[in-house]
Design a protein around this motif. Structure first.
Motif, mmCIF file in Angstrom:
data_model
loop_
_atom_site.group_PDB
_atom_site.id
_atom_site.type_symbol
_atom_site.label_atom_id
_atom_site.label_comp_id
_atom_site.label_asym_id
_atom_site.label_seq_id
_atom_site.Cartn_x
_atom_site.Cartn_y
_atom_site.Cartn_z
ATOM 1 N N SER A 304 7.660 -10.027 -20.011
ATOM 2 C CA SER A 304 8.452 -11.237 -19.492
ATOM 3 C C SER A 304 9.233 -11.106 -18.487
ATOM 4 N N ALA A 305 9.920 -10.118 -18.253
ATOM 5 C CA ALA A 305 10.819 -9.655 -17.018
ATOM 6 C C ALA A 305 9.754 -9.834 -15.707
ATOM 7 N N CYS A 306 8.345 -8.975 -15.967
ATOM 8 C CA CYS A 306 7.287 -9.321 -14.905
ATOM 9 C C CYS A 306 6.877 -10.602 -14.625
ATOM 10 N N ALA A 307 6.606 -11.280 -15.859
ATOM 11 C CA ALA A 307 6.234 -12.766 -15.834
ATOM 12 C C ALA A 307 7.148 -13.713 -14.948
ATOM 13 N N GLU A 308 8.169 -13.335 -15.094
ATOM 14 C CA GLU A 308 9.294 -14.121 -14.500
ATOM 15 C C GLU A 308 10.008 -13.625 -13.226
ATOM 16 N N ARG A 309 9.589 -12.754 -12.715
ATOM 17 C CA ARG A 309 10.075 -12.172 -11.425
ATOM 18 C C ARG A 309 9.997 -13.126 -10.372
ATOM 19 N N ARG A 310 11.019 -13.148 -9.419
ATOM 20 C CA ARG A 310 10.702 -14.399 -8.463
ATOM 21 C C ARG A 310 9.574 -14.201 -7.570
ATOM 22 N N GLU A 311 9.243 -13.207 -7.264
ATOM 23 C CA GLU A 311 8.006 -12.811 -6.299
ATOM 24 C C GLU A 311 7.064 -11.895 -6.941
ATOM 25 N N PRO A 312 6.434 -12.335 -7.944
ATOM 26 C CA PRO A 312 5.580 -11.347 -8.742
ATOM 27 C C PRO A 312 4.371 -10.734 -8.024
ATOM 28 N N TRP A 313 3.787 -11.261 -6.924
ATOM 29 C CA TRP A 313 2.712 -10.930 -6.241
ATOM 30 C C TRP A 313 3.243 -10.416 -4.979
ATOM 31 N N ALA A 314 4.431 -9.990 -4.550
ATOM 32 C CA ALA A 314 5.018 -9.288 -3.450
ATOM 33 C C ALA A 314 4.204 -7.866 -3.518
ATOM 34 N N GLY A 315 3.635 -7.549 -2.419
ATOM 35 C CA GLY A 315 3.153 -6.087 -2.271
ATOM 36 C C GLY A 315 1.683 -5.815 -2.684
ATOM 37 N N ILE A 316 1.130 -6.888 -3.399
ATOM 38 C CA ILE A 316 -0.418 -6.990 -3.675
ATOM 39 C C ILE A 316 -1.254 -7.388 -2.338
ATOM 40 N N HIS A 317 -1.881 -6.182 -2.081
ATOM 41 C CA HIS A 317 -2.792 -6.501 -0.704
ATOM 42 C C HIS A 317 -4.334 -6.592 -1.106
ATOM 43 N N ASP A 318 -4.837 -5.995 -2.011
ATOM 44 C CA ASP A 318 -6.357 -6.211 -2.417
ATOM 45 C C ASP A 318 -6.477 -6.622 -4.023
ATOM 46 N N ALA A 319 -7.614 -6.600 -4.674
ATOM 47 C CA ALA A 319 -7.783 -6.857 -5.980
ATOM 48 C C ALA A 319 -7.957 -5.757 -6.828
ATOM 49 N N ALA A 320 -7.920 -4.600 -6.493
ATOM 50 C CA ALA A 320 -8.175 -3.521 -7.454
ATOM 51 C C ALA A 320 -7.407 -3.399 -8.762
ATOM 52 N N LEU A 321 -8.255 -2.769 -9.822
ATOM 53 C CA LEU A 321 -7.664 -2.738 -11.015
ATOM 54 C C LEU A 321 -6.217 -1.784 -10.832
ATOM 55 N N CYS A 322 -6.255 -0.731 -10.196
ATOM 56 C CA CYS A 322 -5.097 0.141 -10.205
ATOM 57 C C CYS A 322 -3.942 -0.504 -9.797
ATOM 58 N N HIS A 323 -3.936 -1.481 -8.677
ATOM 59 C CA HIS A 323 -2.756 -1.686 -8.116
ATOM 60 C C HIS A 323 -2.817 -3.091 -7.322
ATOM 61 N N GLY A 324 -3.646 -3.737 -7.800
ATOM 62 C CA GLY A 324 -4.263 -4.954 -7.158
ATOM 63 C C GLY A 324 -4.147 -6.214 -8.092
ATOM 64 N N ALA A 325 -4.669 -7.594 -7.461
ATOM 65 C CA ALA A 325 -4.631 -8.695 -8.109
ATOM 66 C C ALA A 325 -5.309 -8.909 -9.425
ATOM 67 N N ALA A 326 -6.748 -8.472 -9.426
ATOM 68 C CA ALA A 326 -7.541 -8.315 -10.542
ATOM 69 C C ALA A 326 -6.869 -7.469 -11.655
ATOM 70 N N GLY A 327 -6.555 -6.482 -11.294
ATOM 71 C CA GLY A 327 -5.974 -5.457 -12.340
ATOM 72 C C GLY A 327 -4.726 -6.257 -12.941
ATOM 73 N N ASP A 328 -3.797 -6.812 -12.158
ATOM 74 C CA ASP A 328 -2.862 -7.319 -12.747
ATOM 75 C C ASP A 328 -2.952 -8.654 -13.585
#
Length: 425
Positions: A304-328
């Motif tokens: 829930s803290a992740c979902a409510e973070r002010r800028e949850p997508w900060a630092g996401i540059h690509d879509a990879a499973l490991c560390h990207g938008a599709a993984g998240d």
């Protein structure tokens, strides 16, 4: 929630995701292109998973052909196994190829009644009996990943022995580290200084290379009847929770604990490999495997803290499973599937939107290029990576999980399922 998987994508999102999956599958290397190697993380085993799940969902006009394509990639992966004889790990070694073989058998993609991995079990037993101390304890390339492969095996004396040997090594490696005066027994010496980039003995707090990934293995082992895993699981989880911090930007866990047991106060973006979202998803799996409701509540609070973070997508540059938008997006979807909480569903949909918006039509890797950060003397690069962990095959699997009703058991190596979903059926 009743335990059934609910696909989240509909309407225009679904149409976009289908088009993206089509383009990715068309772009993946051919089975005869052996230069990509055998592995799960970046090679033909990972490609086989992508085609297997496309076949399960009968995706697209070529749906019936995807089964044959999955088997062709698996055949290439197995043929390349000799290249991995010195690499036993789950993600970049032979146990990951073997896990994929077992998984496609359970799916019914690989119609083979025989146990194809007895030789792998024997090799792992020999390694662990003679040289277990040389194997790091982490998930990606170490004992936790090897143990996960063995836990997910259909059965047999060899795989059970692998699990026991992994647990023995973890238990024997435990040592006392005082953290912040709390006096908790902390983890395992293999978690410190186990990689070249950590020569100073920092304790890694990421899922991929650190404590949370090992907790996921321990919980799965306990959930399958390996009682000796529970005391170490409880002690280590208590220690991990003592590493929480209050950061003005909403971070709860840093990347590591510094030498001398002081917290590294730099936070992490939301990702699977490092940071709060991956830890929350793994902890929810830990709670499910162990049956501990208090741990479930901790996981939900962290998620829930992740979902409510002010800028949850900060630092996401690509879509990879490991560390990207599709993984998240997939991790938030896992949290939603387990809890039914709308906050997780909404963030998952945001993640899918972000990932779909990253597609560059007409470029390599199905339009999804991997971000390579700038280093001293180099600029940012965009790499056409087709792999499961860092590239387009994994992105396709995330989209397929958003489209299809079947549980996406392909994410079991990420330790976010609370058990082998194929075994549970």
């Amino acid at each position: 929630m009743d335990g059934s998987w609910r696909p989240l994508l509909a309407g225009p999102r679904l149409k976009q995701a289908r088009a993206a999956v089509d383009e990715i599958l068309d772009s993946l290397p051919a089975p005869q292109e052996s230069g990509w190697g055998a592995t799960l993380a970046g090679g033909h085993a990972g490609f086989a998973l992508a085609f297997a799940y496309a076949a399960r969902g009968n995706h697209g006009k070529q749906g019936p052909a995807w089964k044959s394509r999955a088997l062709a990639h698996l055949e290439t992966s197995v043929a390349l196994l000799p290249e991995l004889r010195e690499r036993p790990g789950l993600y970049a070694g032979y146990s990951g190829v073997a896990w994929t073989v077992d998984h496609l058998q359970k799916m019914g993609i690989l119609d083979e009644p025989e146990d194809l991995n007895e030789a792998v079990d024997s090799a792992l037993v020999q390694l662990l009996e003679k040289n277990a101390w040389r194997v790091p304890c982490e998930l990606i390339d170490g004992l936790a990943g090897i143990g996960l492969y063995a836990l997910d095996r259909p059965g047999g004396a060899g795989s059970q022995k692998v699990v026991r040997l992994v647990l023995e090594r973890l238990l024997a490696s435990e040592h006392r580290v005082l953290h912040g005066g709390a006096g908790h027994e902390a983890p395992i010496d293999g978690w410190t200084g186990s990689r070249p980039q950590e020569p100073d003995g920092r304790i890694d707090l990421g899922v991929a290379h650190g404590i949370p990934g090992i907790l996921g293995f321990l919980a799965s082992a306990y959930g399958q009847g390996h009682a000796p895993a529970l005391p170490l699981l409880e002690r280590t989880l208590t220690w991990l929770l003592s590493c929480r911090m209050s950061h003005p930007d909403g971070f709860v866990f840093g990347r590591w604990v510094n030498p001398g047991n002081s917290l590294a106060m730099d936070g992490c973006r939301l990702s699977w490999c490092y940071g709060d979202l991956g830890i929350a998803a793994v902890m929810l799996g830990v709670a499910k495997s162990s049956g501990k409701e208090r741990w479930r509540q901790v996981a939900i609070h962290l998620g829930s803290a992740c979902a409510e973070r002010r800028e949850p997508w900060a630092g996401i540059h690509d879509a990879a499973l490991c560390h990207g938008a599709a993984g998240d997006a997939h991790l938030f979807s896992r949290l939603y599937q387990e809890t039914g909480m709308a906050r997780f569903r909404d963030r998952a949909l945001e993640g899918y939107d972000m990932a779909l918006g990253m597609r560059r039509a007409g470029t390599e890797a199905g339009g999804f290029l991997a971000y390579i950060p700038a280093t001293e003397g180099s600029e940012v690069e965009w790499n056409p990576d087709p792999g499961w962990l860092n590239g387009s095959a994994g992105i396709a699997l995330s989209f397929l999980a958003g489209m299809d009703a079947g549980d996406p058991g392909w994410d079991r190596p990420m330790l976010v399922t609370g058990g082998d979903v194929m075994r549970q059926k």
